[in-house]
Design a protein around this motif. Structure first.
Motif, PDB file in Angstrom:
ATOM      1  N   GLY A   1       0.783  -1.228   0.000  1.00 47.02           N
ATOM      2  CA  GLY A   1       0.000   0.000   0.000  1.00 47.02           C
ATOM      3  C   GLY A   1       0.817   1.280   0.000  1.00 47.02           C
ATOM      4  N   ARG A   2       2.095   1.170  -0.304  1.00 45.37           N
ATOM      5  CA  ARG A   2       2.936   2.376  -0.342  1.00 45.37           C
ATOM      6  C   ARG A   2       3.006   2.946  -1.744  1.00 45.37           C
ATOM      7  NH1 ARG A   2       6.556   1.582   4.520  1.00 45.37           N
ATOM      8  NH2 ARG A   2       6.297  -0.612   4.984  1.00 45.37           N
ATOM      9  N   LYS A   3       3.163   4.252  -1.803  1.00 50.91           N
ATOM     10  CA  LYS A   3       3.304   4.917  -3.098  1.00 50.91           C
ATOM     11  C   LYS A   3       4.803   4.968  -3.443  1.00 50.91           C
ATOM     12  CE  LYS A   3       1.380   8.557  -5.771  1.00 50.91           C
ATOM     13  NZ  LYS A   3       1.102   9.978  -5.856  1.00 50.91           N
ATOM     14  N   VAL A   4       5.138   4.377  -4.582  1.00 44.04           N
ATOM     15  CA  VAL A   4       6.550   4.198  -4.947  1.00 44.04           C
ATOM     16  C   VAL A   4       6.890   4.960  -6.223  1.00 44.04           C
ATOM     17  CG1 VAL A   4       8.305   2.470  -5.567  1.00 44.04           C
ATOM     18  CG2 VAL A   4       6.530   1.886  -3.896  1.00 44.04           C
ATOM     19  N   LEU A   5       8.089   5.524  -6.259  1.00 37.23           N
ATOM     20  CA  LEU A   5       8.591   6.193  -7.459  1.00 37.23           C
ATOM     21  C   LEU A   5      10.021   5.713  -7.695  1.00 37.23           C
ATOM     22  CD1 LEU A   5       7.991   8.507  -9.565  1.00 37.23           C
ATOM     23  CD2 LEU A   5       9.101  10.078  -7.946  1.00 37.23           C
ATOM     24  N   LEU A   6      10.384   5.555  -8.988  1.00 35.28           N
ATOM     25  CA  LEU A   6      11.749   5.124  -9.300  1.00 35.28           C
ATOM     26  C   LEU A   6      12.520   6.263  -9.952  1.00 35.28           C
ATOM     27  CD1 LEU A   6      11.057   1.606 -10.928  1.00 35.28           C
ATOM     28  CD2 LEU A   6      11.255   2.193  -8.498  1.00 35.28           C
ATOM     29  N   ALA A   7      13.829   6.308  -9.699  1.00 33.67           N
ATOM     30  CA  ALA A   7      14.699   7.285 -10.363  1.00 33.67           C
ATOM     31  C   ALA A   7      15.717   6.516 -11.193  1.00 33.67           C
ATOM     32  CB  ALA A   7      15.410   8.145  -9.329  1.00 33.67           C
TER      33      ALA A   7
ATOM     34  N   VAL B   1       8.030   6.000  -0.925  1.00 24.95           N
ATOM     35  CA  VAL B   1       9.395   5.501  -1.107  1.00 24.95           C
ATOM     36  C   VAL B   1       9.905   5.808  -2.511  1.00 24.95           C
ATOM     37  CG1 VAL B   1      10.921   3.507  -0.937  1.00 24.95           C
ATOM     38  CG2 VAL B   1       8.866   3.579   0.480  1.00 24.95           C
ATOM     39  N   LEU B   2      11.018   6.523  -2.556  1.00 30.27           N
ATOM     40  CA  LEU B   2      11.704   6.776  -3.824  1.00 30.27           C
ATOM     41  C   LEU B   2      12.881   5.812  -3.905  1.00 30.27           C
ATOM     42  CD1 LEU B   2      12.449   8.467  -6.384  1.00 30.27           C
ATOM     43  CD2 LEU B   2      13.764   9.971  -4.854  1.00 30.27           C
TER      44      LEU B   2
END
Ligand code: GDP
Length: 299
Positions: free
Chosen positions: A126-132, A183-184
């Motif tokens: 249920g976490r919102k995740v972004l990738l770099a 979380v990034l």
């Protein structure tokens, strides 16, 4: 269990050989310890951890006045669990968002796959995740990260091939704030055999993260390939000194007989193994629980 099945080669190379040794040995003598030492070294447990284990076994045998080689196996199991760390070490990702996880490691170790799996699991929670896409050195690295992102259903912040990784990370942090990302996850380059200095680049990425978001990075995960055995140890030294690793991810534990390297890593560096990779699928990344691992190995 699934873990037990995946550890079959390490079990054969380590535990089954030890069982066979204890079954055919009549008494606990010098030859027994020498053979045991050879088995541990052969399974990539490493010189230091092997010596430590053998010393502890000798002491226990003397103290408890043991005569049955089979009793030694029980003690070995206990001592291995202690070297592997007492309990599961979760990721530090429950701070004020965005939590930043920097992922480092040499090309080919399974870094992109690990990022994909981790993003999937965090999203499942249920976490919102972004990738770099911080490996700007290879266009393929950016593409591959995007393939995983699409599969998992998360977004990627990317620049062109050849762009400054620190600039990508800067943008990703802004985006993470704007989008209220939990979380990034920052991918980084892993080229070791070119002239451009990888460690300087990673330090710069780290500095940007620290400057833009005090307290971050919350984790710097070093991905290591279990099939490379003792080579993995030299990578720990290199990355630990350069970028301050907070935890290890050991991949490809399935299908290798060199799984003993996890004991070498755990005992030699003051660094927890936090996650293990036991296959190529999304669900094949799991938290490392030392007790469960030893039970699966000796089961
Ligand atoms: P990178 O260069 O470090 O980003 O490595 P990749 O993520 O591209 O992975 C390299 C290869 O290792 C791919 O074929 C992956 O499927 C494979 N791989 C990664 N993790 C695991 C694992 O835990 N088990 C197995 N069997 N293969 C893995």
């Amino acid at each position: 269990s699934r873990l037990r099945d995946r550890l079959v080669k390490t079990r054969q190379g380590l535990v089954e050989k030890i069982s066979e040794l204890t079954r055919r040995t009549r008494e606990i003598d010098e030859d027994f310890f020498e053979e045991l030492e050879a088995i541990l070294l052969g399974a990539d447990v490493g010189v230091e951890a092997t010596e430590e284990l053998i010393d502890q076994l000798r002491a226990a045998v003397k103290e408890k006045k043991l005569h049955e080689p089979e009793q030694v196996q029980e003690i070995l199991k206990e001592k291995m669990a202690i070297l592997l760390g007492s309990e599961e070490q979760g990721l530090n990702i429950d701070q004020e968002p965005p939590n930043v996880v920097m992922v480092v490691g040499v090309n080919g170790v399974g870094k992109t796959t690990t990022i994909g799996k981790l993003a999937y699991q965090l999203k499942q929670q249920g976490r919102k995740v972004l990738l770099a896409a911080g490996d700007t050195f290879r266009a393929a690295a950016i593409d591959q990260l995007e393939v995983w992102a699409q599969r998992v259903g998360v977004e990627v912040i990317k620049h062109q091939e050849g762009a400054d990784p620190a600039a990508v990370v800067y943008d990703a942090l802004q985006a993470a704030r704007a989008r209220k990302t939990d979380v990034l996850i920052v991918d980084t380059a892993g080229r070791l055999h070119t002239k451009s200095n990888l460690m300087e680049e990673l330090k710069k990425v780290r500095r940007i993260i620290e400057r833009e978001h005090p307290g971050a990075p919350h984790e710097v995960l070093l991905v290591l390939d279990a099939t490379t055995g003792q080579n993995a140890l030299s990578q720990v030294k290199l990355f630990k000194e350069a970028v301050g690793v907070t935890g290890i991810v050991l991949t490809k534990l399935d299908g290798t007989a060199k799984g003993g390297v996890i004991i070498a890593i755990s005992s030699q560096f003051n660094l927890p193994v936090k996650l293990i990779g036991i296959g190529e699928k999304l669900e094949d990344l799991r938290p490392f629980d030392p007790g469960e691992f030893v039970e699966a190995l000796f089961a």
